[in-house]
Scaffold this motif. Sequence first.
Motif, PDB file in Angstrom:
ATOM      1  N   HIS A  55       0.886  -1.161  -0.062  1.00 26.71           N
ATOM      2  CA  HIS A  55       0.015  -0.142  -0.129  1.00 26.71           C
ATOM      3  C   HIS A  55       0.945   1.229   0.011  1.00 26.71           C
ATOM      4  CE1 HIS A  55      -1.896  -3.276   1.843  1.00 26.71           C
ATOM      5  NE2 HIS A  55      -2.982  -2.814   1.508  1.00 26.71           N
ATOM      6  N   TYR A  56       1.784   1.312   0.746  1.00 30.80           N
ATOM      7  CA  TYR A  56       2.696   2.383   1.103  1.00 30.80           C
ATOM      8  C   TYR A  56       3.539   2.478  -0.306  1.00 30.80           C
ATOM      9  CZ  TYR A  56       6.807   5.158   2.387  1.00 30.80           C
ATOM     10  OH  TYR A  56       7.688   6.148   2.338  1.00 30.80           O
ATOM     11  N   ALA A  57       4.248   1.451  -0.659  1.00 28.44           N
ATOM     12  CA  ALA A  57       5.085   1.370  -1.694  1.00 28.44           C
ATOM     13  C   ALA A  57       4.667   1.881  -3.164  1.00 28.44           C
ATOM     14  CB  ALA A  57       5.867  -0.125  -1.753  1.00 28.44           C
ATOM     15  N   VAL A  58       3.462   1.128  -3.366  1.00 24.26           N
ATOM     16  CA  VAL A  58       2.916   1.330  -4.607  1.00 24.26           C
ATOM     17  C   VAL A  58       2.371   2.406  -4.840  1.00 24.26           C
ATOM     18  CG1 VAL A  58       0.961   0.342  -6.121  1.00 24.26           C
ATOM     19  CG2 VAL A  58       2.274  -1.242  -4.914  1.00 24.26           C
ATOM     20  N   THR A  59       1.647   3.134  -3.837  1.00 22.88           N
ATOM     21  CA  THR A  59       0.815   4.382  -3.778  1.00 22.88           C
ATOM     22  C   THR A  59       1.981   5.571  -3.809  1.00 22.88           C
ATOM     23  OG1 THR A  59      -0.709   3.551  -2.514  1.00 22.88           O
ATOM     24  CG2 THR A  59      -0.464   5.947  -2.571  1.00 22.88           C
ATOM     25  N   ARG A  60       3.065   5.435  -3.065  1.00 20.10           N
ATOM     26  CA  ARG A  60       4.128   6.576  -3.312  1.00 20.10           C
ATOM     27  C   ARG A  60       4.813   6.177  -4.597  1.00 20.10           C
ATOM     28  NH1 ARG A  60       8.574   8.428   0.606  1.00 20.10           N
ATOM     29  NH2 ARG A  60      10.384   8.344  -0.929  1.00 20.10           N
ATOM     30  N   ASP A  61       5.209   5.288  -5.011  1.00 21.02           N
ATOM     31  CA  ASP A  61       5.769   5.270  -6.369  1.00 21.02           C
ATOM     32  C   ASP A  61       4.838   5.747  -7.320  1.00 21.02           C
ATOM     33  OD1 ASP A  61       7.898   4.057  -8.455  1.00 21.02           O
ATOM     34  OD2 ASP A  61       5.834   2.985  -8.993  1.00 21.02           O
ATOM     35  N   PHE A  62       3.624   5.449  -7.427  1.00 21.85           N
ATOM     36  CA  PHE A  62       2.869   5.699  -8.481  1.00 21.85           C
ATOM     37  C   PHE A  62       2.749   7.369  -8.585  1.00 21.85           C
ATOM     38  CE2 PHE A  62      -1.411   6.894 -10.160  1.00 21.85           C
ATOM     39  CZ  PHE A  62      -1.290   6.235 -11.439  1.00 21.85           C
ATOM     40  N   LEU A  63       2.399   7.921  -7.421  1.00 28.23           N
ATOM     41  CA  LEU A  63       2.208   9.450  -7.232  1.00 28.23           C
ATOM     42  C   LEU A  63       3.487  10.077  -7.700  1.00 28.23           C
ATOM     43  CD1 LEU A  63       0.061   9.750  -4.006  1.00 28.23           C
ATOM     44  CD2 LEU A  63      -0.830   9.850  -6.332  1.00 28.23           C
ATOM     45  N   ASN A  64       4.699   9.549  -7.389  1.00 32.89           N
ATOM     46  CA  ASN A  64       5.740  10.036  -7.526  1.00 32.89           C
ATOM     47  C   ASN A  64       6.056  10.064  -9.292  1.00 32.89           C
ATOM     48  OD1 ASN A  64       6.335  11.071  -5.244  1.00 32.89           O
ATOM     49  ND2 ASN A  64       7.545   9.478  -4.657  1.00 32.89           N
ATOM     50  N   ASN A  65       5.467   8.956  -9.891  1.00 31.84           N
ATOM     51  CA  ASN A  65       5.715   8.719 -11.248  1.00 31.84           C
ATOM     52  C   ASN A  65       4.965   8.499 -12.197  1.00 31.84           C
ATOM     53  OD1 ASN A  65       9.086   8.409 -10.654  1.00 31.84           O
ATOM     54  ND2 ASN A  65       7.911   6.988  -9.301  1.00 31.84           N
ATOM     55  N   TYR A  66       3.664   9.061 -11.912  1.00 34.40           N
ATOM     56  CA  TYR A  66       2.520   8.705 -12.694  1.00 34.40           C
ATOM     57  C   TYR A  66       2.547   8.670 -13.947  1.00 34.40           C
ATOM     58  CZ  TYR A  66       0.254  13.120 -12.773  1.00 34.40           C
ATOM     59  OH  TYR A  66       0.123  14.411 -12.911  1.00 34.40           O
ATOM     60  N   PRO A  67       3.113   9.831 -14.605  1.00 34.93           N
ATOM     61  CA  PRO A  67       3.097   9.806 -16.104  1.00 34.93           C
ATOM     62  C   PRO A  67       3.689   8.543 -16.736  1.00 34.93           C
ATOM     63  CG  PRO A  67       3.725  11.959 -15.274  1.00 34.93           C
ATOM     64  CD  PRO A  67       3.855  10.944 -14.297  1.00 34.93           C
ATOM     65  N   ARG A  68       4.941   8.258 -16.059  1.00 32.85           N
ATOM     66  CA  ARG A  68       5.766   7.242 -16.698  1.00 32.85           C
ATOM     67  C   ARG A  68       5.022   5.849 -16.176  1.00 32.85           C
ATOM     68  NH1 ARG A  68       7.962   4.536 -19.925  1.00 32.85           N
ATOM     69  NH2 ARG A  68       9.533   3.082 -19.650  1.00 32.85           N
ATOM     70  N   ARG A  69       4.505   5.610 -15.329  1.00 33.50           N
ATOM     71  CA  ARG A  69       4.073   4.451 -14.763  1.00 33.50           C
ATOM     72  C   ARG A  69       2.528   4.319 -15.548  1.00 33.50           C
ATOM     73  NH1 ARG A  69       8.049   3.632 -13.257  1.00 33.50           N
ATOM     74  NH2 ARG A  69       8.779   3.516 -11.087  1.00 33.50           N
ATOM     75  N   LEU A  70       1.847   5.127 -15.700  1.00 31.86           N
ATOM     76  CA  LEU A  70       0.943   5.019 -16.834  1.00 31.86           C
ATOM     77  C   LEU A  70       1.101   4.582 -18.333  1.00 31.86           C
ATOM     78  CD1 LEU A  70      -1.449   8.190 -15.964  1.00 31.86           C
ATOM     79  CD2 LEU A  70      -1.988   5.891 -15.492  1.00 31.86           C
ATOM     80  N   GLU A  71       2.145   5.079 -18.585  1.00 33.84           N
ATOM     81  CA  GLU A  71       2.663   4.496 -19.988  1.00 33.84           C
ATOM     82  C   GLU A  71       3.003   3.067 -19.969  1.00 33.84           C
ATOM     83  OE1 GLU A  71       6.371   6.528 -21.624  1.00 33.84           O
ATOM     84  OE2 GLU A  71       5.470   8.563 -21.263  1.00 33.84           O
ATOM     85  N   GLN A  72       3.828   2.660 -18.890  1.00 35.13           N
ATOM     86  CA  GLN A  72       4.395   1.469 -18.855  1.00 35.13           C
ATOM     87  C   GLN A  72       3.079   0.413 -18.692  1.00 35.13           C
ATOM     88  OE1 GLN A  72       6.543   2.041 -15.363  1.00 35.13           O
ATOM     89  NE2 GLN A  72       8.464   1.743 -16.473  1.00 35.13           N
ATOM     90  N   LEU A  73       1.907   1.008 -17.767  1.00 33.18           N
ATOM     91  CA  LEU A  73       0.819   0.010 -17.802  1.00 33.18           C
ATOM     92  C   LEU A  73       0.081  -0.233 -19.004  1.00 33.18           C
ATOM     93  CD1 LEU A  73      -0.418  -0.996 -14.881  1.00 33.18           C
ATOM     94  CD2 LEU A  73      -1.929   1.251 -14.736  1.00 33.18           C
ATOM     95  N   PHE A  74       0.026   0.855 -19.915  1.00 33.26           N
ATOM     96  CA  PHE A  74      -0.685   1.067 -21.003  1.00 33.26           C
ATOM     97  C   PHE A  74      -0.142   0.219 -22.237  1.00 33.26           C
ATOM     98  CE2 PHE A  74      -3.206   4.746 -19.535  1.00 33.26           C
ATOM     99  CZ  PHE A  74      -3.875   4.136 -18.447  1.00 33.26           C
ATOM    100  N   GLU A  75       1.358   0.342 -22.113  1.00 38.20           N
ATOM    101  CA  GLU A  75       2.235  -0.504 -23.198  1.00 38.20           C
ATOM    102  C   GLU A  75       2.112  -1.894 -22.888  1.00 38.20           C
ATOM    103  OE1 GLU A  75       6.334   0.589 -22.246  1.00 38.20           O
ATOM    104  OE2 GLU A  75       6.010   2.619 -23.214  1.00 38.20           O
ATOM    105  N   GLU A  76       1.908  -2.391 -21.855  1.00 36.06           N
ATOM    106  CA  GLU A  76       1.857  -3.897 -21.249  1.00 36.06           C
ATOM    107  C   GLU A  76       0.340  -4.509 -21.884  1.00 36.06           C
ATOM    108  OE1 GLU A  76       2.721  -4.395 -17.398  1.00 36.06           O
ATOM    109  OE2 GLU A  76       4.766  -3.342 -17.296  1.00 36.06           O
ATOM    110  N   GLU A  77      -0.469  -3.452 -21.898  1.00 36.14           N
ATOM    111  CA  GLU A  77      -1.921  -4.336 -22.192  1.00 36.14           C
ATOM    112  C   GLU A  77      -1.717  -4.659 -24.040  1.00 36.14           C
ATOM    113  OE1 GLU A  77      -4.734  -1.541 -21.368  1.00 36.14           O
ATOM    114  OE2 GLU A  77      -4.598  -2.045 -19.350  1.00 36.14           O
TER     115      GLU A  77
END
Length: 246
Positions: free
Chosen positions: A224-246
């Motif tokens: 909960h802590y690690a994923v939320t923190r990482d996502f909020l700090n890097n959300y544009p990049r994390r979104l890109e990665q998430l959608f690339e994988e689909e």
Amino acid sequence: MTINKKPYLQSAALRPDTVADLERYPFTIPAIRDFVQMDFHRDVTFFVGENGSGKSTMLEALAVGLGFGKDGGTRSVRITGVSDQVSGLHEHLRLGKSYKKPNDSYFLRAESFFNVASYMDEMPEYLGSYGGKSLHAQSHGEAFMATMLNKLRGQGLYLLDEPEAALSPSRQLAALSVIHQLVQDDSQLIIATHSPILLAYPHAKIYMFTGGGIHEVAYEDTEHYAVTRDFLNNYPRRLEQLFEEE
Ligand SMILES: Nc1ncnc2c1ncn2[C@@H]1O[C@H](COP(=O)(O)OP(=O)(O)O)[C@@H](O)[C@H]1O
Ligand SMILES: [Mg+2]
């Protein structure tokens, strides 16, 4: 030497003589199948884990073992016929309790909060202690906050199942402050949650329910802590990665 009245609920352990049917719910849940014992924090104990990992099953077993109805409310609330059967886990547990009973107690369950709200509408004499307004006339989050603020009176033992479910982030911060006031007023809470905000409460123990049993974890080691923190700090990049994988 001072004898502490908290924690009111000290421990839960599998009865040594119990016969568990591993083919049937609740012992089909890995965390429950491997369960031996847990010791509760005098202030706050959190249950975390994936959906379906057994948090509500355990919380409900504690609640039923302590004399609550499975849908929650105070110990006098009894709702029949509205939801599924209890798991029966409480019959396999031995609860270690303080010499001192709490003065107040409440089992707050997001999943069946609606049922408790309906019950309260039929018992207008109880509404005063919920802030005087029908819980159905308030939003889910408002009704939840009204319950926390008005119904939990302190010196109590409170079991809360996903209290954040209806709460905005700022209401979750408010809930954190209510929790702290209750703790300072001699209360003990056991809370199943997915909220990285609530989990930050410092006077707490976190039990993680996994496929390999129930283990204690540190706040910063929770997903909960690690994923939320990482996502909020890097959300544009994390979104890109998430959608690339689909
Ligand atoms: N009454 C029931 N009968 C059979 N299985 C159930 C029952 N209630 C819950 N389960 C199952 O037990 C598992 C754990 O549920 P639950 O304790 O609600 O998980 P959590 O609260 O961690 O999301 C889930 O797979 C769920 O489908
Ligand atoms: Mg649950």
